[in-house]
Write an enzyme that holds these catalytic residues in place. Structure first.
Site, PDB file in Angstrom:
ATOM      1  N   ARG A 142       0.830  -1.209   0.000  1.00  0.00           N
ATOM      2  CA  ARG A 142       0.000   0.000   0.000  1.00  0.00           C
ATOM      3  C   ARG A 142       0.864   1.259   0.000  1.00  0.00           C
ATOM      4  O   ARG A 142       0.541   2.249  -0.650  1.00  0.00           O
ATOM      5  CB  ARG A 142      -0.936  -0.006   1.214  1.00  0.00           C
ATOM      6  CG  ARG A 142      -1.715   1.287   1.410  1.00  0.00           C
ATOM      7  CD  ARG A 142      -2.947   1.079   2.294  1.00  0.00           C
ATOM      8  NE  ARG A 142      -2.678   0.239   3.437  1.00  0.00           N
ATOM      9  CZ  ARG A 142      -2.169   0.667   4.602  1.00  0.00           C
ATOM     10  NH1 ARG A 142      -1.817   1.935   4.757  1.00  0.00           N
ATOM     11  NH2 ARG A 142      -1.996  -0.172   5.610  1.00  0.00           N
TER      12      ARG A 142
ATOM     13  N   TYR B 258     -16.942  16.152 -15.618  1.00  0.00           N
ATOM     14  CA  TYR B 258     -17.297  14.736 -15.584  1.00  0.00           C
ATOM     15  C   TYR B 258     -18.225  14.433 -14.411  1.00  0.00           C
ATOM     16  O   TYR B 258     -18.061  14.967 -13.307  1.00  0.00           O
ATOM     17  CB  TYR B 258     -16.020  13.898 -15.504  1.00  0.00           C
ATOM     18  CG  TYR B 258     -16.257  12.436 -15.218  1.00  0.00           C
ATOM     19  CD1 TYR B 258     -17.073  11.665 -16.028  1.00  0.00           C
ATOM     20  CD2 TYR B 258     -15.655  11.825 -14.115  1.00  0.00           C
ATOM     21  CE1 TYR B 258     -17.297  10.328 -15.757  1.00  0.00           C
ATOM     22  CE2 TYR B 258     -15.863  10.482 -13.837  1.00  0.00           C
ATOM     23  CZ  TYR B 258     -16.691   9.744 -14.655  1.00  0.00           C
ATOM     24  OH  TYR B 258     -16.914   8.425 -14.382  1.00  0.00           O
TER      25      TYR B 258
ATOM     26  N   ASP C 134      -7.897  18.387 -15.141  1.00  0.00           N
ATOM     27  CA  ASP C 134      -8.189  17.023 -15.560  1.00  0.00           C
ATOM     28  C   ASP C 134      -7.820  16.926 -17.034  1.00  0.00           C
ATOM     29  O   ASP C 134      -8.475  17.519 -17.886  1.00  0.00           O
ATOM     30  CB  ASP C 134      -9.675  16.707 -15.342  1.00  0.00           C
ATOM     31  CG  ASP C 134     -10.009  15.241 -15.615  1.00  0.00           C
ATOM     32  OD1 ASP C 134      -9.377  14.640 -16.501  1.00  0.00           O
ATOM     33  OD2 ASP C 134     -10.914  14.705 -14.943  1.00  0.00           O
TER      34      ASP C 134
END
Length: 377
Positions: A45, A97, A168
Site C-alpha cells: 500500500r 465529468y 483534468d
C-alpha cells in the site's frame, strides 16, 4: 530532450537483470533489515517496485517531478480534493465529468467544503475568488461539450489569490497537452481511458511539481489504500508505450468522421475542441498539439436517437472512452446522470447530445456504420 514516445519507451533505467521489460512484483510485504531502519519497500500500500516503475513512466510523460498511480480515476481526483479542509472552497468548471460532479456535490459538503460552479472559466475574474478559495478545478476540453479553457490565464488569476489550479487532462493526455508546462499545479487523469487504452484496466494518475502536494498525495495513498495494483501497474507501463501511435490514429479517424457528420442532414451540430467560438479555437491551438479522438454531436429535433443507437453495429453503446474500440454514449443520462436538472440545463446537456469516443478501427467501416444508423434515425 527525446521525443514523447521515445521517453515513454525508455523511461525506466537499471531494470532488474537488464531486462527490457520490467518484472511484476506482486509481493504484499517486504522483508526489513533486522538491525533497524527500513528497506526501500515495506508494504504494497505504501510502495511497490512495479507501481514505482509505472509512476516513473507517468512522470516522464508529464514532465513532472512526482506522479502517483491510483486504483481509479476517481481515487486520483479524490486524493487531490481530499487535501482540502473545512472552510475551504473550490471553483469548478461546468460541465465537468459526472464523477467529479458527485465529489463536489456529495462528498465535499460533508467535509464543510463549498464548490462554486462556473459555466465559462474563460470569464473567471478576481471577483470570483475570496479567502476560502483553494483550488480551481477544470477540464479542458470539457466533458462532454468540448469547451476549451485558457489554462495560462486561469493559472495567473488563481495564483494571484493563492489558489492552486488542477487540470483534468484525461481527454488529451500529455501527448497532446501538458498543463504543468502551462503553469498548472496538478494534473489528474483517468488512466482507464487513453493511457490504458484497451478497456481492460481501471486506474488514475496525479502528477505535480509541488513537493508539498506530493507529500500529501503519498499520504493519501497510505491512508486510503486506493492504489494501483502491481499487475495493473505493469499493464499500464506497457500500454502507454503505444499511446502516441494510438492517439494519432484516433485523431485521424475522428477528423474524418467529424467531416462526414457535418455533411449529414440529420445532424444539428458537431462539437469539437475550439468549435464554440474563435477565442476557444485560438486557445486550443496555442495550448494543445491536437484535438484528440473524442467529440460530441446532436441530431436534429424529430430524429430518433434510440433508433440511431439501435442500428449501430461497430460503435458500442457504452460509457468510457480512449480505448481502441469506438464507443457512443448519451451523457445526460449516463456519464452525467448525477447532475441536477438545473445544472444539466446550465451545462447545455440535452437528451440528444451524443458523445463519441473514436477507436482505431478502419475509418471507412466507422463512417459506413454511422451512415446506416443515421438513415434509420
Amino acid at each position: 530532450m527525446a521525443g514523447f514516445t521515445t521517453r515513454t519507451i525508455h523511461a525506466l533505467h537499471d531494470v532488474a537483470l537488464g531486462a527490457v521489460v520490467p518484472p511484476i512484483h506482486t509481493a504484499s510485504t517486504f522483508l526489513q533489515p533486522t538491525e533497524g531502519g527500513e528497506g526501500p519497500f515495506e508494504y504494497q500500500r505504501g510502495s511497490n517496485p512495479t507501481r514505482t516503475d509505472a509512476e516513473t513512466t507517468l512522470a516522464a510523460l508529464e514532465g513532472a517531478r512526482h506522479s502517483f498511480a491510483f486504483a481509479t480515476g476517481m481515487a486520483a481526483t479524490g486524493a487531490v480534493l481530499g487535501t482540502l479542509h473545512a472552510g475551504d472552497s473550490v471553483i469548478m468548471g461546468l460541465p465537468v465529468y459526472g464523477g467529479n460532479y458527485r465529489w463536489a456535490t456529495i462528498e465535499l459538503p460533508k467535509r464543510g467544503i463549498t464548490t462554486h460552479f462556473h459555466d465559462d472559466l474563460n470569464r473567471l475574474s478576481d471577483e470570483d475568488f475570496d479567502e476560502s478559495t483553494r483550488i480551481v478545478f477544470l477540464e479542458t476540453p470539457s466533458n462532454p461539450t468540448l469547451r476549451v479553457t485558457d489554462i495560462r490565464r486561469v493559472v495567473e488569476l488563481a495564483h494571484r489569490h493563492g489558489a492552486m489550479v488542477v487540470v483534468d487532462n484525461t481527454f488529451l493526455t500529455p501527448y497532446l497537452q501538458r498543463p504543468l508546462e502551462l503553469g498548472a499545479d496538478v494534473t489528474v487523469q483517468s488512466a482507464t481511458k487513453y493511457l490504458g487504452g484497451h478497456g481492460d484496466l481501471l486506474g488514475g494518475v496525479v502528477s505535480t511539481n509541488d513537493d508539498e502536494m506530493a507529500q500529501q498525495l503519498h499520504l493519501a495513498q497510505m491512508v486510503s489504500g486506493g492504489v494501483l495494483s502491481p499487475i495493473d501497474s505493469y499493464r499500464l507501463i506497457q500500454s502507454v508505450k503505444t499511446l502516441g501511435i494510438r492517439l494519432d490514429r484516433q485523431q485521424e479517424n475522428a477528423h474524418r468522421i467529424v467531416e462526414f457528420l457535418r455533411g449529414r442532414d440529420e445532424v444539428a451540430r458537431v462539437l469539437v475542441p475550439g468549435s464554440f467560438d474563435e477565442e476557444e479555437a485560438r486557445i486550443q491551438e496555442a495550448q494543445a498539439d491536437g484535438l484528440g479522438g473524442l467529440f460530441s454531436f446532436e441530431l436534429l429535433p424529430g430524429k430518433d436517437v434510440r433508433a440511431f443507437l439501435g442500428r449501430l453495429e461497430i460503435f458500442g453503446f457504452a460509457v468510457s472512452l480512449g480505448g481502441i474500440e469506438s464507443l457512443i454514449c448519451l451523457p445526460a443520462s449516463m456519464t452525467h446522470g448525477a447532475y441536477s436538472p438545473e445544472d444539466r440545463e446550465l451545462a447545455h446537456l440535452s437528451e440528444n447530445l451524443l458523445r463519441v469516443a473514436v477507436g482505431i478501427e478502419d475509418v471507412e467501416d466507422l463512417i459506413a456504420d454511422l451512415a446506416q444508423a443515421l438513415d434509420a434515425a
